[in-house]
Design an enzyme around this catalytic site. Structure first.
Site, PDB file in Angstrom:
ATOM      1  N   HIS A 138      -7.927  -5.379  -0.220  1.00 41.25           N
ATOM      2  CA  HIS A 138      -6.678  -4.694   0.106  1.00 41.25           C
ATOM      3  C   HIS A 138      -6.019  -5.282   1.357  1.00 41.25           C
ATOM      4  O   HIS A 138      -6.669  -5.480   2.387  1.00 41.25           O
ATOM      5  CB  HIS A 138      -6.977  -3.207   0.311  1.00 41.25           C
ATOM      6  CG  HIS A 138      -5.771  -2.335   0.343  1.00 41.25           C
ATOM      7  ND1 HIS A 138      -4.917  -2.203  -0.729  1.00 41.25           N
ATOM      8  CD2 HIS A 138      -5.263  -1.538   1.323  1.00 41.25           C
ATOM      9  CE1 HIS A 138      -3.956  -1.361  -0.414  1.00 41.25           C
ATOM     10  NE2 HIS A 138      -4.134  -0.951   0.820  1.00 41.25           N
ATOM     11  N   SER A 184       0.827  -1.196   0.000  1.00 42.56           N
ATOM     12  CA  SER A 184       0.000   0.000   0.000  1.00 42.56           C
ATOM     13  C   SER A 184       0.872   1.262   0.000  1.00 42.56           C
ATOM     14  O   SER A 184       1.651   1.470  -0.925  1.00 42.56           O
ATOM     15  CB  SER A 184      -0.961  -0.035   1.194  1.00 42.56           C
ATOM     16  OG  SER A 184      -1.990   0.922   1.057  1.00 42.56           O
ATOM     17  N   ASP A 224      -9.618  -5.128  -4.498  1.00 44.21           N
ATOM     18  CA  ASP A 224      -8.951  -3.968  -3.893  1.00 44.21           C
ATOM     19  C   ASP A 224      -9.432  -2.678  -4.555  1.00 44.21           C
ATOM     20  O   ASP A 224      -9.500  -2.595  -5.785  1.00 44.21           O
ATOM     21  CB  ASP A 224      -7.437  -4.134  -4.077  1.00 44.21           C
ATOM     22  CG  ASP A 224      -6.611  -3.067  -3.392  1.00 44.21           C
ATOM     23  OD1 ASP A 224      -7.185  -2.173  -2.741  1.00 44.21           O
ATOM     24  OD2 ASP A 224      -5.371  -3.133  -3.510  1.00 44.21           O
TER      25      ASP A 224
END
Length: 301
Positions: free
Chosen positions: A275, A162, A243
Site C-alpha cells: 500500500h 487510499s 496491498d
C-alpha cells in the site's frame, strides 16, 4: 465516577480512543513549507480556500516554457485513513511535485478536515468546496493568479490515494453526468483505493463517521447507481499486489466495469509492492513507472 485518562474505549489501525474522550493517533504528521525547486523549476505556494471551515491547499506550477500554452489541472487529495497526513507533508509535497514535473500540470493539493477534529463527512464536503473553488477560476477572474493564467479548464483530472482515492470517486459522482459549469473533468486516477473491505477498516470508518448508513453506506461501498453516474469518461486505477486493500479495489473495478457508466477504465498493477509504496520509496523503479503512467493518462500518450 469519571473515567480516568488511561481507560481505553476503542482501538483501530490508526488511533485509539479513551473513555474520557481523548483520541491518541499512532502517526505524527510533519509539515514543510512550499518551495521553488531550482532543479525542476517547480514552484509551490499555499493558499486559503475557506477560513470557516478551515480548508487550504498547496498549489504547484511547473517550469513555464511557453506562457501561451494552457496546462491540465490535477486536483489531488491525499490519503491517511481520514485521520492523518497532509498536503503539506514531505511525502505528499514531493509526490505531487514529481507528478507536476512529469505531466506538466498545475496541481492543487487539498488540505481537508480530519478526524477527530472534524469527523467524516468533513473530508468529502471540504474537498467538494475546494473543487468548486478551483472551478470558480474558469472565467479567468478567480482569486488565484496561477489558475487564472495557466489552467486549461477543459482538462481537469481528480486524483488521490487510499482515503483520497475514495474521496476522488465521490467527487466524480457528485460532478455527475451533467458535469460542472465552466470545466470538463476528463478523468479520475485512483491509487490503491479504500472502499472498506476488511472488518477493522470498516469499523474504523464507521466510527469516524457518526452519522453513517452502516456497511452499505454509499461512501464506503458505492452502489451501482453511483458508479453509473461518474462524471468523467476515463478512470485509471493503480493496484499494488501486496496491498491489504487489493481485493476491495478489484471489487470496485469489477462493479464499475459492469455498471451502466459507459466510460473506459484502465488498471495498472505493481507486483511485489504494498500500500502506497510510491510514497515510501519514491525513487524505486515501480514508483517511477507510476509517475510516468500518470503522465501518459493525463496527456493521452
Amino acid at each position: 465516577m469519571e473515567p480516568t485518562s488511561n481507560e481505553i474505549d476503542r482501538e483501530f489501525r490508526f488511533f485509539r480512543t479513551y473513555k474520557n474522550g481523548h483520541v491518541e493517533k499512532f502517526y505524527t504528521t510533519h509539515r514543510i513549507p512550499p518551495s521553488n525547486d531550482p532543479i525542476t523549476g517547480v514552484q509551490s505556494k499555499d493558499i486559503i480556500i475557506s477560513s470557516e471551515p478551515a480548508i487550504s491547499a498547496r498549489i504547484f506550477l511547473p517550469k513555464i516554457h511557453d506562457p501561451t500554452r494552457k496546462l491540465s489541472v490535477l486536483f489531488y487529495i491525499h490519503g491517511g485513513g481520514f485521520c492523518f497526513e497532509s498536503a503539506f507533508s514531505p511525502l505528499y509535497h514531493n509526490h505531487v511535485a514529481s507528478l507536476v514535473t512529469e505531466a506538466r500540470v498545475v496541481a492543487v493539493s487539498i488540505e481537508y478536515g480530519l478526524y477527530p477534529d472534524r469527523p467524516i463527512p468533513a473530508c468529502y464536503e471540504d474537498s467538494w468546496a475546494a473543487l468548486k473553488w478551483v472551478v470558480s477560476h474558469s472565467a479567468r477572474n478567480g482569486p488565484e493568479p496561477w489558475l487564472n493564467e495557466y489552467a486549461d479548464f477543459d482538462r481537469l483530472f481528480i486524483s488521490g490515494d487510499s482515503a483520497g482515492a475514495n474521496i476522488s470517486h465521490h467527487l466524480a459522482v457528485r460532478v455527475g453526468p451533467d458535469g460542472l459549469s465552466g470545466v470538463k473533468v476528463n478523468g479520475i486516477v485512483l491509487v490503491h483505493p479504500f472502499f472498506g473491505g476488511l472488518e477493522e477498516d470498516d469499523e474504523m470508518w464507521l466510527y469516524m463517521c457518526p452519522e453513517n448508513g452502516g456497511l452499505q453506506d454509499r461512501r464506503l461501498k458505492p452502489p451501482a447507481e453511483d458508479l453509473a453516474g461518474i462524471g468523467c469518461g476515463r478512470v485509471l486505477i493503480f493496484f499494488a499486489a501486496e496491498d491489504h486493500l487489493r481485493e476491495v479495489g478489484q471489487w470496485y473495478y469489477d462493479e464499475l466495469a459492469k455498471s451502466k457508466w459507459g466510460g473506459s477504465v484502465e488498471v495498472v498493477e505493481h507486483e511485489g509492492e504494498s500500500h502506497v509504496f510510491h510514497l515510501m520509496k519514491p525513487d524505486c523503479e515501480t514508483a517511477t513507472n507510476l509517475i510516468k503512467k500518470f503522465d501518459s493518462f493525463i496527456n493521452q500518450k
